[in-house]
Design a protein around this motif. Structure first.
Motif, PDB file in Angstrom:
ATOM      1  N   SER A 141      54.643 -18.922  50.733  1.00 40.55           N
ATOM      2  CA  SER A 141      54.451 -17.483  50.988  1.00 40.55           C
ATOM      3  C   SER A 141      54.698 -17.151  52.454  1.00 40.55           C
ATOM      4  O   SER A 141      55.246 -16.090  52.779  1.00 40.55           O
ATOM      5  CB  SER A 141      53.036 -17.056  50.580  1.00 40.55           C
ATOM      6  N   GLU A 142      54.322 -18.072  53.355  1.00 44.16           N
ATOM      7  CA  GLU A 142      54.580 -17.848  54.783  1.00 44.16           C
ATOM      8  C   GLU A 142      56.080 -17.863  55.069  1.00 44.16           C
ATOM      9  O   GLU A 142      56.591 -17.033  55.826  1.00 44.16           O
ATOM     10  CB  GLU A 142      53.876 -18.925  55.617  1.00 44.16           C
ATOM     11  N   ALA A 143      56.809 -18.807  54.449  1.00 38.84           N
ATOM     12  CA  ALA A 143      58.258 -18.872  54.649  1.00 38.84           C
ATOM     13  C   ALA A 143      58.930 -17.592  54.148  1.00 38.84           C
ATOM     14  O   ALA A 143      59.826 -17.043  54.810  1.00 38.84           O
ATOM     15  CB  ALA A 143      58.831 -20.095  53.929  1.00 38.84           C
ATOM     16  N   LEU A 144      58.517 -17.110  52.981  1.00 37.73           N
ATOM     17  CA  LEU A 144      59.090 -15.868  52.440  1.00 37.73           C
ATOM     18  C   LEU A 144      58.734 -14.678  53.323  1.00 37.73           C
ATOM     19  O   LEU A 144      59.559 -13.775  53.534  1.00 37.73           O
ATOM     20  CB  LEU A 144      58.586 -15.639  51.010  1.00 37.73           C
ATOM     21  N   HIS A 145      57.513 -14.695  53.837  1.00 39.44           N
ATOM     22  CA  HIS A 145      57.096 -13.599  54.720  1.00 39.44           C
ATOM     23  C   HIS A 145      57.907 -13.598  56.014  1.00 39.44           C
ATOM     24  O   HIS A 145      58.235 -12.530  56.557  1.00 39.44           O
ATOM     25  CB  HIS A 145      55.602 -13.735  55.022  1.00 39.44           C
ATOM     26  N   GLN A 146      58.242 -14.787  56.510  1.00 39.67           N
ATOM     27  CA  GLN A 146      59.007 -14.885  57.752  1.00 39.67           C
ATOM     28  C   GLN A 146      60.434 -14.371  57.601  1.00 39.67           C
ATOM     29  O   GLN A 146      61.099 -14.060  58.596  1.00 39.67           O
ATOM     30  CB  GLN A 146      59.036 -16.337  58.233  1.00 39.67           C
ATOM     31  N   MET A 191      53.919 -24.956  42.628  1.00 33.76           N
ATOM     32  CA  MET A 191      53.878 -24.621  44.045  1.00 33.76           C
ATOM     33  C   MET A 191      54.781 -23.427  44.350  1.00 33.76           C
ATOM     34  O   MET A 191      54.385 -22.485  45.055  1.00 33.76           O
ATOM     35  CB  MET A 191      54.289 -25.845  44.864  1.00 33.76           C
ATOM     36  N   LEU A 192      56.001 -23.438  43.802  1.00 35.87           N
ATOM     37  CA  LEU A 192      56.926 -22.316  44.034  1.00 35.87           C
ATOM     38  C   LEU A 192      56.410 -21.028  43.408  1.00 35.87           C
ATOM     39  O   LEU A 192      56.512 -19.943  44.005  1.00 35.87           O
ATOM     40  CB  LEU A 192      58.309 -22.665  43.465  1.00 35.87           C
ATOM     41  N   ALA A 193      55.825 -21.132  42.194  1.00 32.64           N
ATOM     42  CA  ALA A 193      55.305 -19.943  41.515  1.00 32.64           C
ATOM     43  C   ALA A 193      54.173 -19.316  42.313  1.00 32.64           C
ATOM     44  O   ALA A 193      54.145 -18.091  42.519  1.00 32.64           O
ATOM     45  CB  ALA A 193      54.828 -20.308  40.107  1.00 32.64           C
ATOM     46  N   PHE A 194      53.256 -20.134  42.789  1.00 30.01           N
ATOM     47  CA  PHE A 194      52.148 -19.593  43.574  1.00 30.01           C
ATOM     48  C   PHE A 194      52.608 -19.142  44.956  1.00 30.01           C
ATOM     49  O   PHE A 194      51.981 -18.273  45.569  1.00 30.01           O
ATOM     50  CB  PHE A 194      51.018 -20.613  43.681  1.00 30.01           C
ATOM     51  N   GLY A 195      53.689 -19.726  45.452  1.00 33.27           N
ATOM     52  CA  GLY A 195      54.244 -19.247  46.714  1.00 33.27           C
ATOM     53  C   GLY A 195      54.773 -17.832  46.592  1.00 33.27           C
ATOM     54  O   GLY A 195      54.507 -16.975  47.449  1.00 33.27           O
ATOM     55  N   VAL A 196      55.509 -17.562  45.513  1.00 31.72           N
ATOM     56  CA  VAL A 196      56.023 -16.206  45.279  1.00 31.72           C
ATOM     57  C   VAL A 196      54.856 -15.240  45.045  1.00 31.72           C
ATOM     58  O   VAL A 196      54.837 -14.115  45.575  1.00 31.72           O
ATOM     59  CB  VAL A 196      56.989 -16.200  44.069  1.00 31.72           C
ATOM     60  N   PHE A 197      53.878 -15.685  44.256  1.00 37.26           N
ATOM     61  CA  PHE A 197      52.710 -14.842  43.987  1.00 37.26           C
ATOM     62  C   PHE A 197      51.949 -14.552  45.278  1.00 37.26           C
ATOM     63  O   PHE A 197      51.510 -13.420  45.525  1.00 37.26           O
ATOM     64  CB  PHE A 197      51.799 -15.532  42.967  1.00 37.26           C
ATOM     65  N   GLY A 198      51.770 -15.586  46.124  1.00 36.63           N
ATOM     66  CA  GLY A 198      51.093 -15.390  47.402  1.00 36.63           C
ATOM     67  C   GLY A 198      51.848 -14.450  48.322  1.00 36.63           C
ATOM     68  O   GLY A 198      51.238 -13.680  49.072  1.00 36.63           O
ATOM     69  N   TYR A 199      53.175 -14.496  48.249  1.00 30.33           N
ATOM     70  CA  TYR A 199      53.984 -13.589  49.062  1.00 30.33           C
ATOM     71  C   TYR A 199      53.703 -12.133  48.681  1.00 30.33           C
ATOM     72  O   TYR A 199      53.507 -11.277  49.563  1.00 30.33           O
ATOM     73  CB  TYR A 199      55.469 -13.908  48.869  1.00 30.33           C
ATOM     74  N   PHE A 200      53.659 -11.840  47.380  1.00 32.13           N
ATOM     75  CA  PHE A 200      53.378 -10.478  46.950  1.00 32.13           C
ATOM     76  C   PHE A 200      51.936 -10.069  47.257  1.00 32.13           C
ATOM     77  O   PHE A 200      51.667  -8.897  47.532  1.00 32.13           O
ATOM     78  CB  PHE A 200      53.690 -10.312  45.456  1.00 32.13           C
ATOM     79  N   MET A 201      51.018 -11.033  47.213  1.00 33.65           N
ATOM     80  CA  MET A 201      49.639 -10.725  47.614  1.00 33.65           C
ATOM     81  C   MET A 201      49.598 -10.306  49.085  1.00 33.65           C
ATOM     82  O   MET A 201      48.932  -9.320  49.435  1.00 33.65           O
ATOM     83  CB  MET A 201      48.741 -11.945  47.389  1.00 33.65           C
ATOM     84  N   ARG A 202      50.290 -11.039  49.940  1.00 38.39           N
ATOM     85  CA  ARG A 202      50.347 -10.673  51.352  1.00 38.39           C
ATOM     86  C   ARG A 202      50.998  -9.317  51.539  1.00 38.39           C
ATOM     87  O   ARG A 202      50.555  -8.506  52.366  1.00 38.39           O
ATOM     88  CB  ARG A 202      51.154 -11.715  52.141  1.00 38.39           C
ATOM     89  N   LEU A 203      52.055  -9.075  50.752  1.00 40.71           N
ATOM     90  CA  LEU A 203      52.810  -7.836  50.889  1.00 40.71           C
ATOM     91  C   LEU A 203      51.940  -6.623  50.609  1.00 40.71           C
ATOM     92  O   LEU A 203      52.071  -5.582  51.260  1.00 40.71           O
ATOM     93  CB  LEU A 203      54.010  -7.869  49.932  1.00 40.71           C
ATOM     94  N   TYR A 204      51.031  -6.767  49.652  1.00 43.32           N
ATOM     95  CA  TYR A 204      50.176  -5.645  49.261  1.00 43.32           C
ATOM     96  C   TYR A 204      48.764  -5.741  49.847  1.00 43.32           C
ATOM     97  O   TYR A 204      47.852  -5.055  49.384  1.00 43.32           O
ATOM     98  CB  TYR A 204      50.104  -5.553  47.732  1.00 43.32           C
TER      99      TYR A 204
END
Length: 502
Positions: free
Chosen positions: A214-219, A413-426
């Motif tokens: 999620s941090e990598a996607l956020h970056q 891990m990838l699924a929760f990474g994408v989910f965590g990215y959207f959690m951060r986004l909102y």
């Protein structure tokens, strides 16, 4: 004099000294790689060392344990990827410090306070092992259940000011943690008939995804942002800083010892409780918590290293593991013909003092190795985003695969990474999700035991809480924390401050 002789054995023998140093060095770098847990490393060592002399085997494993607990902070500070669950709280303020260019100072300060916490844990182990063990053994299932609930109540410290979002995230973590076969009845829970879910979802895969991917996607949103140059001219902290933060470090170290001495808890819960304590006692931090507060860095680091000494207390005096690593140590001691438990201090006191001396030596090596290699590690965050983001992905994938050597963990891990990215986004915090996953088994299993002991009567369970002083104290703390995190308390506090300043 005999105790002093056994204490100094690993200090005076070149072979034992070298094995302790090697174990500590390897432990620091194993602990820094997400997915390569200290438990796994110590378990692997048993298969290599079962034919060794017991002192040689213990020196290597103790070094890996002590170094690994500290090592998780390295990637937590530099990449926002905790190397171990006990470093989750470290990332909350350590990573913001690195983004400000203070990675060297952050690692140096965390190293010093980690060593302080380690020494506090060892001193308590040496002086108060029987007393603390007797206290830990008084915990009933309902007390462990409330301890888990108490941990969940810390979501207010991890939720960025929104209690509702924090509770939602924590409850989601609890739900994820219950996936799999029921530990008491073997009934399927939330598996939807999928055999691969019988073992549940590995919490380390969730942690790496939520924090790393999620941090990598956020970056990706900040690809053109200028790279922050790390200030690594000063690695050893100023004496004024050490003196300023020492009282908080000692307070959270004692929290770590107590929590570590409770079987089944460990450094992850100790670190989160210490972080919450730091937020409560620090009235005017130089920087808000979550934005690079040094108090939020040193509190969990002191606590999780102090928990090592705490975890040894029930292991050596009762034969009960304080955490997963000490459970492996019990197996190693049995393999070598030793019997950890109440008779160990009577029949084999030399092994107790040898362990205390070896832990002390390993903690000194944590200080030596912890303050070296920081400049090289700090260069990681100066990498261009085009290199750093793929590096985070690579470390996350390797770490997830290393858990069970299974591709399934990578997909989770990838699924929760994408989910965590959207959690951060909102605007939803990801920390409470991990906290919920970690505490789910502790809370769930002890809830079941507690309700069975009361023959299914919830009312009797609630009434009996007030028949035990320990249960009453835990229940009162839960109610107090819940109240102090509520909007009613916030509004009352604001009105009081307004009247005082008017």
């Amino acid at each position: 004099m005999d105790a002093l002789h056994y204490f100094a054995m690993s200090w005076l023998s070149p072979e034992l000294l070298g094995l302790t140093a090697l174990g500590t060095f390897l432990g620091i770098y194993v602990g820094a790689i997400p997915g390569l847990s200290v438990t796994m490393a110590v378990s692997i060592l048993i298969s290599f060392t079962f034919a060794w002399d017991v002192n040689y085997a213990l020196c290597l494993m103790v070094g890996v344990y002590m170094g690994g607990v500290y090592g998780g902070s390295r990637t937590a500070i530099l990449l926002n990827i905790p190397g171990a669950p006990s470093a989750i709280a470290t990332a909350l303020d350590g990573y913001p410090l690195a983004k400000k260019g203070l990675a060297g100072e952050a690692i140096g300060l965390s190293t010093i306070m980690s060593v302080v916490g380690g020494f506090v844990g060892i001193i308590v182990l040496a002086l108060a092992a029987p007393t603390v063990s007797e206290f830990a053994i008084t915990f009933q299932p309902r007390d462990y259940m409330m301890l888990g609930i108490l941990g969940i109540m810390l979501v207010g410290s991890l939720s960025g000011g929104s209690l509702a979002r924090g509770i939602f995230a924590g409850a989601l973590g609890l739900l994820i943690g219950t996936v799999g076969l029921d530990p008491m009845t073997a009934e399927e829970r939330f598996t939807f008939g999928v055999v691969e879910l019988w073992d549940g979802i590995n919490p380390v895969a969730v942690m790496i995804g939520m924090f790393g991917i999620s941090e990598a996607l956020h970056q990706l949103h900040h690809m053109n942002k200028a790279v922050v140059k790390q200030k690594i001219s000063r690695i050893i902290p100023k004496w004024s800083d050490i003196k300023k933060y020492m009282p908080l470090s000692l307070q959270t170290s004692f929290i770590g010892v107590i929590v570590g001495a409770l079987p089944g808890t460990g450094g992850d819960i100790a670190a989160l409780m210490a972080y919450d304590h730091a937020k409560r006692v620090t009235k005017n931090p130089e920087v808000p918590f979550g934005e690079g507060a040094k108090e939020g860095l040193i509190a969990p680091e002191a606590a999780n290293n102090a928990a090592v000494g705490g975890a040894y207390i029930p292991m050596l005096t009762l034969g009960i593991p304080g955490d997963a690593v000490t459970a492996v140590f019990i197996g190693a001691l049995f393999i070598h013909g030793l019997n950890p438990g109440p008779l160990l201090l009577i029949e084999q006191p030399h092994m107790f003092w040898f362990t205390v001396g070896n832990l002390t030596l390993a903690n000194i090596f944590v200080l030596i190795f912890g303050l070296t290699g920081i400049k090289m590690f700090s260069k990681i965050v100066e990498c261009p985003k085009g290199i750093l983001i793929p590096l985070i992905f690579l470390l996350s994938i390797v770490g997830a695969y290393a858990i069970n050597n299974a591709i399934t963990d990578i997909w989770w891990m990838l699924a929760f990474g994408v989910f965590g990215y959207f959690m951060r986004l909102y605007g939803f915090p990801v920390g409470p999700v991990i906290l919920g996953v970690i505490l789910s088994s502790l809370t769930d299993e002890n809830w079941r035991r507690a309700i069975l002991s009361e023959r299914g009567s919830i009312s009797d369970l609630f009434i009996n809480v007030f028949h035990s002083p320990l249960s009453t104290i835990l229940f009162s703390v839960i109610v107090l924390i819940l109240f102090t995190q509520s909007p009613i308390w916030t509004r009352w506090l604001k009105r009081k401050l307004f009247h005082e300043t008017a």
